[in-house]
Scaffold this motif. Sequence first.
Motif, short mmCIF file in Angstrom:
data_model
loop_
_atom_site.label_atom_id
_atom_site.label_comp_id
_atom_site.label_asym_id
_atom_site.label_seq_id
_atom_site.Cartn_x
_atom_site.Cartn_y
_atom_site.Cartn_z
N GLY A 48 51.05 62.83 46.32
CA GLY A 48 50.98 62.93 44.75
C GLY A 48 50.95 61.87 43.85
N PRO A 49 49.70 60.89 43.95
CA PRO A 49 49.48 59.83 43.52
C PRO A 49 49.41 59.85 41.81
CG PRO A 49 47.65 60.21 44.37
CD PRO A 49 48.70 61.38 44.77
N VAL A 50 49.91 58.93 41.15
CA VAL A 50 50.14 59.03 39.65
C VAL A 50 49.48 58.00 39.11
CG1 VAL A 50 52.08 60.50 39.63
CG2 VAL A 50 52.41 58.20 39.55
N GLN A 51 49.10 57.00 39.61
CA GLN A 51 48.52 55.52 39.11
C GLN A 51 47.45 55.10 40.01
OE1 GLN A 51 51.36 53.12 37.02
NE2 GLN A 51 50.45 51.48 37.60
N ASN A 52 46.51 54.38 39.46
CA ASN A 52 45.31 53.92 40.36
C ASN A 52 45.40 52.44 39.99
OD1 ASN A 52 43.22 53.43 42.27
ND2 ASN A 52 41.82 54.15 40.84
N ASN A 53 45.36 51.43 40.92
CA ASN A 53 45.25 50.26 40.40
C ASN A 53 44.20 49.45 41.05
OD1 ASN A 53 47.71 50.28 38.73
ND2 ASN A 53 49.13 49.91 40.70
N ILE A 54 43.57 48.61 40.50
CA ILE A 54 42.44 47.69 41.57
C ILE A 54 42.84 46.16 41.14
CG2 ILE A 54 39.87 47.32 41.44
CD1 ILE A 54 39.56 50.19 40.25
N SER A 55 42.66 45.38 42.14
CA SER A 55 43.08 43.92 42.28
C SER A 55 41.43 43.12 42.55
CB SER A 55 43.87 43.40 43.21
OG SER A 55 44.10 42.04 43.20
N PHE A 56 40.77 42.82 41.90
CA PHE A 56 39.33 42.17 42.17
C PHE A 56 39.72 40.64 42.41
CE2 PHE A 56 35.49 39.87 40.96
CZ PHE A 56 34.48 40.53 41.99
N ASN A 57 39.10 40.18 43.61
CA ASN A 57 39.31 38.87 44.11
C ASN A 57 37.97 38.21 44.28
OD1 ASN A 57 42.15 39.50 45.15
ND2 ASN A 57 41.12 41.18 45.67
N ASP A 58 37.89 37.13 43.64
CA ASP A 58 36.65 36.44 43.53
C ASP A 58 36.29 35.59 44.92
OD1 ASP A 58 35.62 36.56 40.68
OD2 ASP A 58 37.31 35.43 40.10
N ALA A 59 37.21 34.96 45.48
CA ALA A 59 36.89 34.06 46.53
C ALA A 59 37.49 34.58 47.70
CB ALA A 59 37.64 32.58 46.31
N VAL A 60 36.83 34.06 48.89
CA VAL A 60 37.30 34.47 50.17
C VAL A 60 38.72 33.55 50.47
CG1 VAL A 60 37.04 33.91 52.88
CG2 VAL A 60 34.90 34.54 51.21
N GLY A 61 39.57 34.28 51.02
CA GLY A 61 41.03 33.67 51.34
C GLY A 61 41.91 33.75 50.28
N THR A 62 41.82 34.88 49.21
CA THR A 62 42.86 35.08 48.31
C THR A 62 43.99 35.86 48.86
OG1 THR A 62 41.23 35.09 46.56
CG2 THR A 62 43.29 36.20 46.26
N THR A 63 45.11 35.34 48.98
CA THR A 63 46.14 35.88 49.62
C THR A 63 47.24 36.60 48.87
OG1 THR A 63 45.75 34.45 51.72
CG2 THR A 63 47.69 35.67 51.61
N ARG A 64 47.75 37.52 49.11
CA ARG A 64 48.85 38.15 48.17
C ARG A 64 49.80 38.88 49.24
NH1 ARG A 64 46.54 38.18 42.86
NH2 ARG A 64 44.28 38.20 42.78
N GLY A 65 51.05 38.82 48.65
CA GLY A 65 52.03 39.50 49.40
C GLY A 65 53.43 38.48 49.72
N ILE A 66 54.26 39.14 50.69
CA ILE A 66 54.39 40.55 51.00
C ILE A 66 55.37 41.24 50.34
CG2 ILE A 66 55.22 41.69 53.05
CD1 ILE A 66 54.59 39.27 54.69
N HIS A 67 54.74 42.12 49.67
CA HIS A 67 55.80 43.13 48.82
C HIS A 67 56.01 44.58 49.16
CE1 HIS A 67 53.22 40.65 46.00
NE2 HIS A 67 53.86 39.91 46.43
N ALA A 68 57.26 44.89 49.20
CA ALA A 68 57.54 46.06 49.60
C ALA A 68 58.22 46.92 48.19
CB ALA A 68 58.86 46.48 50.59
N GLU A 69 57.60 48.11 47.98
CA GLU A 69 57.94 48.64 46.70
C GLU A 69 58.54 50.00 46.80
OE1 GLU A 69 53.87 48.27 46.00
OE2 GLU A 69 53.98 46.47 44.99
N PRO A 70 59.21 50.56 45.96
CA PRO A 70 59.97 51.85 45.97
C PRO A 70 59.23 52.99 45.89
CG PRO A 70 60.37 50.71 43.86
CD PRO A 70 59.63 49.95 44.56
N TRP A 71 57.83 53.02 46.33
CA TRP A 71 56.68 54.25 46.34
C TRP A 71 55.92 54.17 47.31
CZ3 TRP A 71 57.60 51.46 41.49
CH2 TRP A 71 56.87 50.32 41.16
#
Length: 470
Positions: A54-77
């Motif tokens: 039952g998704p209610v939201q769509n998010n997009i993360s645009f990354n310009d460069a090679v090696g962009t690193t994000r995390g580590i995030h645990a969320e309540p959904w």
Amino acid sequence: MATAFGKTLTTTETPIPGLIVLDLPVHGDSRGWFKENWQREKMTATGIDLPDFGPVQNNISFNDAVGTTRGIHAEPWDKYVSVATGRIFGAWVDLREGDTFGAVYTTEIDPSKAIFVPRGVGNSYQTLEPDTAYTYLVNDHWSPTATYTFLNLADETVGIDWPIPLDTVEISDKDKNHPRLVDVVPMPPKKILVTGANGQLGRALRAEFGDHPWIEYATRGDLDLTSPDLPTARRWRDYGTIINAAAYTKVDTAETPEGRTHAWAANVTAVAALARIAADNGITLVHVSSDYVFDGTKEGAYTPEDPLCPLGVYGQTKAAGDAIVSSVPRHYILRTSWVIGDGNNFVRTMASLAERGINPRVVNDQTGRLTFTTDIATTIRTLLESRAAYGVYNVTSAGDPVSWYDIAREVYRMTGHDPARVTGVTTEEYFADAAGPVAPRPRNSVLELGDGTYVCAPLGPDRLREYVTA
């Protein structure tokens, strides 16, 4: 690496429970490509336990460069992760309470691949191509008050083998300062709400489930199920299950004008409110029903598929509650009969009469089986933990059907008294001198217990003795 065209839709389980990898069909030609990124009907029918989340939201993360690193995030959904363009190396760590806490899974994802990330599993990625569009569906709206759990990208104990060394890529200061695994507070499971916590079934549920931070036992004073403010009384997205042990059970009083009002409020209005909340928030609703939804005229035992035909007000309200709960996508309806629990009940009343030298008149033309609240509580836990198919289940003690008269005689025998002191009478004879209204009772309350089809619990001398001697 070019996007793989022509794959069939397949799903693969990972070492992290609930973390599921999907290979997506991508159709391409000289103009570009097309894919169905999320197709509910096809994806929930793959055979793997991929939920209809039952998704209610769509998010997009645009990354310009090679090696962009994000995390580590645990969320309540829950999240459904894919990429629209480019390619990533993804790493997921189980940060939920349990035996798999700290488990790791890594893989690369391009537009022909996706991954379902369950609530509490840490999510992170590193881009492997420029202009990578990382996209994800979530089944809750972002909230600053929600509970999050984080892990440091460089944690040595999980040992993620990042393709591009972390000391050569750009990482936010916030991500750099996340705790190591040893200091992570695991994300607890979604909450379980038990209503009617002070009742006989509520007390049995407390004994079965125990006291934990994620289990909430609510009385009427804690939570008014008929209040118009109920939809905002809790952050309902934090709950995974509601076990409704609250009910109006005064069968005869329900036939009075005041009792009718109270019965409909507790057994219908409150149930409808819980059903709306459960449906809107993807919550599993557990509802305890009754043999009184039937008129008792059937030859043989009642199955969950039999049409409802209640006789009195109480039965009508329980039947209405059943119909409402059946509309909730995730529901268990437990149909029970002749419930016996901690506190005042028929078995203890008969034992008390025997000890006081009283020779009772007991109805002998109503037939059924006892159901102990402890067995109902155990069955509810079994259904939830085994993730059994949603629907209606008959829950009573196993064994041959008997009458109230038969049970009374057995109680007298077990307490060392002569069962002949119990006299059998018809329902009409028993209520002939009743001072107030009498609700009609089903004469046949026998619920069918099929092999492997319905949940049941055995009734033996030891089970009955628990209530005789308590």
